[in-house]
Enzyme design. Structure first.
Site, short mmCIF file in Angstrom:
data_model
loop_
_atom_site.label_atom_id
_atom_site.label_comp_id
_atom_site.label_asym_id
_atom_site.label_seq_id
_atom_site.Cartn_x
_atom_site.Cartn_y
_atom_site.Cartn_z
N HIS A 28 -3.12 2.25 -2.53
CA HIS A 28 -3.96 2.83 -1.47
C HIS A 28 -5.26 3.44 -2.00
O HIS A 28 -6.11 3.84 -1.21
CB HIS A 28 -3.14 3.91 -0.75
CG HIS A 28 -3.70 4.36 0.56
ND1 HIS A 28 -4.04 3.48 1.58
CD2 HIS A 28 -3.97 5.60 1.05
CE1 HIS A 28 -4.49 4.16 2.63
NE2 HIS A 28 -4.47 5.45 2.32
N SER B 251 -8.83 5.24 4.72
CA SER B 251 -7.56 5.66 5.32
C SER B 251 -7.82 6.32 6.68
O SER B 251 -8.39 5.69 7.56
CB SER B 251 -6.80 6.57 4.34
OG SER B 251 -5.46 6.70 4.71
N ASP C 28 -0.93 -1.82 -1.06
CA ASP C 28 -1.39 -0.70 -0.23
C ASP C 28 -0.42 -0.40 0.90
O ASP C 28 0.15 -1.32 1.51
CB ASP C 28 -2.75 -1.09 0.37
CG ASP C 28 -3.65 0.09 0.69
OD1 ASP C 28 -3.13 1.12 1.15
OD2 ASP C 28 -4.87 -0.05 0.51
#
Length: 289
Positions: free
Chosen positions: A266, A101, A239
């Site tokens: 995610h 991320s 995601d």
């Protein structure tokens, strides 16, 4: 052999841990998400340490690291410096980098400084363009029930993103696009105190949906071709780092592969840990060979 300790970086002390410190394989450094989250949710990645050292650390401002109150520290260039300082302090002359991320934002920014000894970069659920991320989230919000959409829109317009109804709306978003496990793992809830919302607010903003912080204009897509070491771009099918954008980023890198975890959002390393570890392990092994 396990080791943990602190490294002095610009702004304070950063906590780190090394799993299987004396293993012979090329070490992998894990960059957690956020900004202002911690390495807590990524503990399962220590399983990659059967043949190599795995280094986890909490970026300054969160987790077990110092939490200085100097707001000027919360900018991407300082986090890039921090990673360089950690590598130097721990003598990580050669390393793989695994970012998740916001950790991929940091990984890309660091790799683009052309540091020596980076063997590969793993972009896990990448955020490599803040404007594109924002567009993707607007499309994701449109997949939610109309009432939730209206709540998100109204709270953002009125500046009431700290209200209970906004938190509930975000909860619905998270169930679809962040972690689809039901029930949500108790151990993840227990790590909430490691986060520092202030860092997130300054760098990103009040929510995933609208980037208002100092990362607002971050976009390294035009430079991804400059990252010439092997790369892999991964994401979950559901995601918030969408498969379409992740595959697009992968297409821009010069030596890359792409993988989707079909039953994840995610957090594939939590939602499908066995497949996640297998994909990453095989990628690292192929690069080392």
């Amino acid at each position: 052999m396990y080791e943990q300790g602190y490294v002095n970086v610009n702004g304070g002390k950063v906590w780190y841990e090394i799993h299987n410190k004396d293993a012979s394989g090329t070490p992998v450094i894990v960059l957690h998400g956020g900004p202002g989250s911690s390495s807590y949710s990524l503990q399962g990645l220590k399983e990659l340490s059967k043949d190599r050292p795995v280094i986890l650390y909490d970026q300054l401002g969160c987790g077990r690291s110092d939490r200085p109150e100097d707001e000027s520290l919360w900018r991407i260039n300082r986090f890039v410096e921090e990673l360089a300082q950690i590598r130097e302090a721990l003598n990580l002359d050669e390393a793989h980098i695994l970012g998740h991320s916001w950790g991929t934002t940091l990984a890309a920014a660091y790799a683009l400084t052309q540091p020596a000894g980076i063997k590969s970069v793993i972009f896990s659920s990448p955020c490599l363009s803040a404007p594109l991320w924002e567009q993707d989230q607007k499309r994701n919000i449109e997949k939610l029930p109309l009432k939730i959409q209206e709540t998100i829109k109204r709270c953002e317009e009125n500046g009431t993103t700290d209200s209970e109804e906004f938190k509930e709306a975000i909860g619905e978003f998270n169930k679809r696009f962040v972690c689809r496990l039901d029930p949500y793992p108790q151990w993840l809830k227990e790590g909430a105190h490691f986060k520092n919302p202030e860092v997130y607010q300054i760098m990103w903003g009040p929510s995933e949906f609208s980037v208002m912080g100092n990362l607002k204009t971050f976009d390294c897509t035009s430079q991804l071709k400059e990252i010439t070491c092997p790369t892999i771009f991964t994401c979950g099918r559901f995601d918030e780092a969408t498969p379409a954008s992740t595959e697009y980023f992968s297409s821009l890198a010069s030596n890359s592969s792409f993988h989707v975890f079909e039953n994840s959002a995610h957090l594939p390393y939590v939602e499908e840990p066995e497949e996640y570890l297998e994909v990453i392990y095989e990628f690292l092994k192929s690069v080392d060979q």
